[in-house]
Design a protein around this motif. Structure first.
Motif, PDB file in Angstrom:
ATOM      1  N   ARG A   1      -3.292   0.946  -5.473  1.00  7.60           N
ATOM      2  CA  ARG A   1      -3.253   1.319  -6.891  1.00  7.60           C
ATOM      3  C   ARG A   1      -2.144   2.328  -7.174  1.00  7.60           C
ATOM      4  NH1 ARG A   1      -9.316   3.278  -7.278  1.00  7.60           N
ATOM      5  NH2 ARG A   1      -8.690   4.078  -5.250  1.00  7.60           N
TER       6      ARG A   1
ATOM      7  N   ASP B   1      -3.952   2.561  -0.036  1.00  7.46           N
ATOM      8  CA  ASP B   1      -4.419   2.090  -1.343  1.00  7.46           C
ATOM      9  C   ASP B   1      -3.270   1.409  -2.063  1.00  7.46           C
ATOM     10  OD1 ASP B   1      -7.133   2.878  -3.070  1.00  7.46           O
ATOM     11  OD2 ASP B   1      -5.408   2.249  -4.278  1.00  7.46           O
TER      12      ASP B   1
ATOM     13  N   TYR C   1       0.803  -1.228   0.000  1.00  7.90           N
ATOM     14  CA  TYR C   1       0.000   0.000   0.000  1.00  7.90           C
ATOM     15  C   TYR C   1       0.831   1.270   0.000  1.00  7.90           C
ATOM     16  CZ  TYR C   1      -3.963  -2.956   1.328  1.00  7.90           C
ATOM     17  OH  TYR C   1      -4.941  -3.912   1.351  1.00  7.90           O
TER      18      TYR C   1
ATOM     19  N   TYR D   1      -7.369   6.979  -2.509  1.00  5.38           N
ATOM     20  CA  TYR D   1      -7.344   6.062  -1.378  1.00  5.38           C
ATOM     21  C   TYR D   1      -8.688   5.389  -1.179  1.00  5.38           C
ATOM     22  CZ  TYR D   1      -2.882   8.199  -0.291  1.00  5.38           C
ATOM     23  OH  TYR D   1      -1.586   8.642  -0.362  1.00  5.38           O
ATOM     24  N   LEU D   2      -8.641   4.073  -1.139  1.00  2.34           N
ATOM     25  CA  LEU D   2      -9.858   3.290  -0.972  1.00  2.34           C
ATOM     26  C   LEU D   2     -10.170   3.022   0.495  1.00  2.34           C
ATOM     27  CD1 LEU D   2     -12.105   1.772  -2.455  1.00  2.34           C
ATOM     28  CD2 LEU D   2     -10.600  -0.231  -2.525  1.00  2.34           C
ATOM     29  N   TYR D   3      -9.137   2.911   1.306  1.00  2.00           N
ATOM     30  CA  TYR D   3      -9.317   2.521   2.707  1.00  2.00           C
ATOM     31  C   TYR D   3      -8.930   3.678   3.628  1.00  2.00           C
ATOM     32  CZ  TYR D   3      -9.167  -1.970   0.350  1.00  2.00           C
ATOM     33  OH  TYR D   3      -9.402  -3.003  -0.516  1.00  2.00           O
TER      34      TYR D   3
END
Length: 121
Positions: free
Chosen positions: A98, A96, A30, A108-110
């Motif tokens: 990606r 994230d 990440y 950012y996903l989390y």
């Protein structure tokens, strides 16, 4: 993925705090970021560190804050020195995997739950 931020508190101007954020899994894959949101304002970028360990900072904290990561402990840190009243905010960590710009909220996903930092004058 769960993120748990801690280390916030009340400190006088000029003081220091260290924030920590622990992730539940796959930490080394990440990019990690710290953002903050002051009352009545939008969330803003503070610092980030890529999976390879490259740091980046907002101009407002450059030279005062240091971001680091410990992959063995699944933890990212934000060392905050020379704190100012304008640093008062809820600080959030984010993660994230990606390949996106680490300075953007949308990358950012989390997200963690946030930790309050209050700097008194």
């Amino acid at each position: 993925v769960q993120l748990q931020a801690s280390g916030g508190g009340l400190v006088q101007a000029g003081g220091s705090l260290r924030l920590s954020c622990v992730t539940s899994e796959n930490f080394s894959t990440y990019n990690m970021g710290w953002f903050r949101q002051a009352a009545g304002r939008e969330r803003e970028f503070v610092a980030a560190i890529s999976r390879s360990g490259s740091p980046g900072y907002a101009d407002s904290v450059k030279g005062r804050f240091t971001i680091s990561r410990d992959n063995a402990k699944n933890t990212v840190y934000l060392q905050m020195n020379s704190l100012k009243p304008e640093d008062t905010a809820v600080y959030y960590c984010a993660a994230d995997s990606r390949y996106l710009s680490v300075r953007k909220i949308s990358s950012y996903l989390y997200w963690g739950q946030g930790t309050q930092v209050t700097v008194s004058s």
